[in-house]
Design a protein around this motif. Structure first.
Motif, mmCIF file in Angstrom:
data_model
loop_
_atom_site.group_PDB
_atom_site.id
_atom_site.type_symbol
_atom_site.label_atom_id
_atom_site.label_comp_id
_atom_site.label_asym_id
_atom_site.label_seq_id
_atom_site.Cartn_x
_atom_site.Cartn_y
_atom_site.Cartn_z
ATOM 1 N N SER A 119 0.833 -1.207 0.000
ATOM 2 C CA SER A 119 0.000 0.000 0.000
ATOM 3 C C SER A 119 0.868 1.259 0.000
ATOM 4 C CB SER A 119 -0.961 -0.002 1.188
ATOM 5 O OG SER A 119 -0.270 0.102 2.398
ATOM 6 N N CYS A 171 1.802 2.006 -3.576
ATOM 7 C CA CYS A 171 0.720 2.714 -4.293
ATOM 8 C C CYS A 171 0.781 4.204 -3.983
ATOM 9 C CB CYS A 171 -0.647 2.188 -3.874
ATOM 10 S SG CYS A 171 -0.879 0.432 -4.089
ATOM 11 N N ARG A 172 1.047 4.486 -2.700
ATOM 12 C CA ARG A 172 1.047 5.870 -2.221
ATOM 13 C C ARG A 172 2.122 6.713 -2.901
ATOM 14 N NH1 ARG A 172 -0.478 8.083 2.861
ATOM 15 N NH2 ARG A 172 -1.153 6.050 3.540
ATOM 16 N N HIS A 199 0.080 7.574 -6.175
ATOM 17 C CA HIS A 199 -1.294 8.020 -5.924
ATOM 18 C C HIS A 199 -1.326 8.899 -4.675
ATOM 19 C CE1 HIS A 199 -3.180 5.290 -8.885
ATOM 20 N NE2 HIS A 199 -2.180 4.494 -8.575
ATOM 21 N N GLY A 214 -3.150 11.815 -4.470
ATOM 22 C CA GLY A 214 -4.381 12.583 -4.325
ATOM 23 C C GLY A 214 -4.182 14.070 -4.546
ATOM 24 N N LYS A 232 -12.728 7.967 -5.902
ATOM 25 C CA LYS A 232 -11.324 8.270 -5.607
ATOM 26 C C LYS A 232 -10.547 7.048 -5.144
ATOM 27 C CE LYS A 232 -11.873 13.098 -4.233
ATOM 28 N NZ LYS A 232 -11.902 13.969 -3.062
ATOM 29 N N ILE A 239 -8.522 3.746 -4.965
ATOM 30 C CA ILE A 239 -7.676 3.041 -5.939
ATOM 31 C C ILE A 239 -7.446 1.590 -5.530
ATOM 32 C CG2 ILE A 239 -6.494 5.097 -6.800
ATOM 33 C CD1 ILE A 239 -4.146 4.229 -4.858
ATOM 34 N N GLY A 240 -8.027 1.166 -4.421
ATOM 35 C CA GLY A 240 -7.919 -0.237 -4.014
ATOM 36 C C GLY A 240 -6.564 -0.619 -3.449
ATOM 37 N N CYS A 241 -5.840 0.345 -2.876
ATOM 38 C CA CYS A 241 -4.509 0.036 -2.339
ATOM 39 C C CYS A 241 -4.606 -0.681 -0.998
ATOM 40 C CB CYS A 241 -3.675 1.302 -2.196
ATOM 41 S SG CYS A 241 -4.249 2.418 -0.899
ATOM 42 N N LYS A 242 -5.745 -0.585 -0.348
ATOM 43 C CA LYS A 242 -6.009 -1.257 0.928
ATOM 44 C C LYS A 242 -5.129 -0.768 2.064
ATOM 45 C CE LYS A 242 -8.033 -5.022 -1.511
ATOM 46 N NZ LYS A 242 -8.129 -6.417 -1.834
ATOM 47 N N ALA A 243 -4.660 0.466 1.942
ATOM 48 C CA ALA A 243 -3.895 1.070 3.045
ATOM 49 C C ALA A 243 -4.795 1.206 4.276
ATOM 50 C CB ALA A 243 -3.370 2.438 2.632
ATOM 51 N N VAL A 297 -4.854 -2.079 6.226
ATOM 52 C CA VAL A 297 -3.599 -2.265 6.952
ATOM 53 C C VAL A 297 -3.554 -1.371 8.191
ATOM 54 C CG1 VAL A 297 -1.086 -2.030 6.793
ATOM 55 C CG2 VAL A 297 -2.368 -2.905 4.847
ATOM 56 N N PHE A 353 -14.316 -0.516 -6.232
ATOM 57 C CA PHE A 353 -14.003 -0.882 -4.847
ATOM 58 C C PHE A 353 -15.100 -0.359 -3.935
ATOM 59 C CE2 PHE A 353 -10.162 0.044 -7.248
ATOM 60 C CZ PHE A 353 -9.534 -1.186 -7.208
ATOM 61 N N ALA A 413 -7.022 8.511 7.999
ATOM 62 C CA ALA A 413 -5.686 9.112 7.990
ATOM 63 C C ALA A 413 -4.781 8.424 6.981
ATOM 64 C CB ALA A 413 -5.085 9.032 9.389
ATOM 65 N N ALA A 414 -5.009 7.111 6.755
ATOM 66 C CA ALA A 414 -4.095 6.352 5.892
ATOM 67 C C ALA A 414 -4.401 6.519 4.410
ATOM 68 C CB ALA A 414 -4.158 4.873 6.266
ATOM 69 N N CYS A 415 -5.619 6.912 4.074
ATOM 70 C CA CYS A 415 -6.025 6.916 2.667
ATOM 71 C C CYS A 415 -5.198 7.915 1.853
ATOM 72 C CB CYS A 415 -7.504 7.246 2.530
ATOM 73 S SG CYS A 415 -8.067 7.155 0.827
ATOM 74 N N PRO A 416 -4.436 7.427 0.845
ATOM 75 C CA PRO A 416 -3.573 8.336 0.090
ATOM 76 C C PRO A 416 -4.356 9.266 -0.838
ATOM 77 C CG PRO A 416 -3.432 6.132 -0.824
ATOM 78 C CD PRO A 416 -4.297 6.034 0.406
ATOM 79 N N THR A 417 -5.538 8.837 -1.290
ATOM 80 C CA THR A 417 -6.276 9.658 -2.252
ATOM 81 C C THR A 417 -7.417 10.434 -1.587
ATOM 82 O OG1 THR A 417 -7.722 7.812 -2.773
ATOM 83 C CG2 THR A 417 -5.762 8.058 -4.132
ATOM 84 N N LYS A 418 -7.465 10.379 -0.268
ATOM 85 C CA LYS A 418 -8.504 11.079 0.514
ATOM 86 C C LYS A 418 -9.906 10.667 0.072
ATOM 87 C CE LYS A 418 -5.482 14.663 1.984
ATOM 88 N NZ LYS A 418 -4.338 14.199 1.217
ATOM 89 N N ILE A 432 -5.701 9.954 -10.502
ATOM 90 C CA ILE A 432 -4.952 10.011 -9.243
ATOM 91 C C ILE A 432 -4.820 11.455 -8.785
ATOM 92 C CG2 ILE A 432 -3.702 7.861 -9.375
ATOM 93 C CD1 ILE A 432 -1.316 9.493 -10.504
#
Lengths: 154, 228
Positions: A142, A145-146, A149, A151, B50, B52-56, B59, B92, B175-180, B228
């Motif tokens: 993950s 990806c960051r 991506h 945002g 928004k 992207i399925g990174c699943k951060a 985790v 997703f 907080a973890a979501c990279p794409t908000k 993105i």
């Protein structure tokens, strides 16, 4: 007593010899690493990964292309990676010679969405002994990806 | 003699009446307080356009709330691929507690372990009260509850009520979501981001016809590539 001691030291010596021998013979030099390119690229050319195994009969030029004008610039060599690398389409063309998109997608869904937009070398590393994508943990995955991506664009 | 007895009786009666009146008043004011609406009601929006399925988020949730392997408070469900190569895409959707206003899990819990926090509207679990009868797991229409193999109590998303929220932080997934793609906030605050996003976008909730009044909203993904 002294005979026994002598025998023990002999056994230990034999063991040490065997161990050192097996350590050196475990990693036989791969054919690809005696390629002509290695005369200059000793440090950054070492091919330790899966693609370097002798049975695959690959050379540096199998992926990077023929030498051409190199080291003069510009030249036609394919440089893999994200920065200071060849065009993504050029990089992909090389990998797609062997790796079929259909098979890649069955292994990992992210291949589909990045299909022709991202070079393979953005995630995969071929020269290291193991590809960092092999057995990647969910957390590292993950974070990878960051890297792209963020945002920021929305 | 007669007088003193009379005065004593009068005094006692007055005292009793006063005391009962005071207790009555006290109970009335207490029930008024309980009925008063809390000023905080938390909700979450998953913007699938928004994601992207990174699943951060998965985790981060596992790490923050010490969720053991094999179970999860939060899952990202993936469907696809849609479209033809090389223009394929996936959808997703988030699967986690919907924090219902009228929560079936709370209604069936025989021990009071499942409860709605009056101050925040968060549906939560008191692990020490849970006897593991699994009524809540059967009752939940969203199938998101599970028995935690470590605590042996029913477990589920609580918006990080005991971890991140208690420390004044956003829930771990947000907080973890990279794409908000996740927006968390107070529905009662008209200036909060969650209210702004809800006003500006068409949203959906799952199984509203059951009358559970869930508070997990989704902005449904349109077909096409995710930017993105």
């Amino acid at each position: 007593m002294s005979t026994r001691q002598w025998l023990w030291s002999l056994r230990l010596g034999a063991m040490a010899l065997l161990l050192s021998f097996s350590a050196t013979s475990a990693e036989p030099a791969k054919q690809i690493n005696s390629d002509a390119c290695m005369k200059c690229h000793k440090r950054n050319g070492q091919m330790l990964g899966h693609h370097g195994q002798d049975a695959m009969k690959m050379t540096c030029s199998s992926c990077h292309g023929e030498k051409g004008d190199h080291p003069k610039k510009p030249n036609d060599l394919v440089v893999f990676g994200l920065n200071e690398a060849s065009e993504t389409s050029v990089q992909l063309q090389v990998c797609h010679k062997c790796h079929m998109p259909a098979k890649l997608s069955s292994q990992e869904w992210t291949h589909n969405v990045h299909a022709q937009k991202v070079a393979c070398a953005a995630c995969h590393k071929l020269h290291s002994p193991t590809d960092p994508m092999a057995e990647i943990t969910p957390k590292v995955r993950s974070e990878l990806c960051r890297n792209c991506h963020t945002g920021q664009q929305e | 003699m007669e007088n003193s007895k009379r005065r004593f009786l009068k005094g006692t009666c007055a005292l009793l009446a006063g005391a009962s009146g005071a207790t009555l008043l006290a109970t009335v004011s207490a029930s008024n307080e309980a009925k008063a609406d809390p000023s905080v009601k938390y909700a979450l929006i998953h913007d699938e356009t928004k994601c992207i399925g990174c699943k951060a988020c998965e985790v981060a949730c596992r790490e923050t709330n010490h969720v053991p392997e094999g179970v999860a408070r939060l899952k990202i469900e993936q469907t696809g691929p849609y479209g033809e190569y090389p223009n394929q895409f996936y959808h997703f959707s988030r699967k986690s507690c919907q924090h219902c206003e009228d929560a079936p899990c709370v209604n069936v819990c025989p021990t009071g372990a499942a409860f709605i926090d009056k101050e925040t509207g968060i549906v939560s679990v008191d692990a020490w009260k849970c006897v593991g009868c699994q009524y809540c797991i059967a009752a939940c229409p969203y199938k998101i509850r599970f028995i935690n193999p470590v605590t042996h109590a029913a477990d589920k998303c609580d918006f990080c009520r005991e971890t991140n929220l208690a420390q004044g932080k956003q829930p771990a997934c947000v907080a973890a979501c990279p794409t908000k793609a996740l927006v968390f906030g107070n529905l009662k605050d008209p200036t909060s981001q969650v209210v702004q996003v809800l006003k500006a976008n068409p949203t959906q909730r799952a199984k509203v016809d059951l009358g559970t009044r869930p508070k997990l909203f989704r902005i449904v993904a349109k077909s096409g590539e995710v930017a993105i």
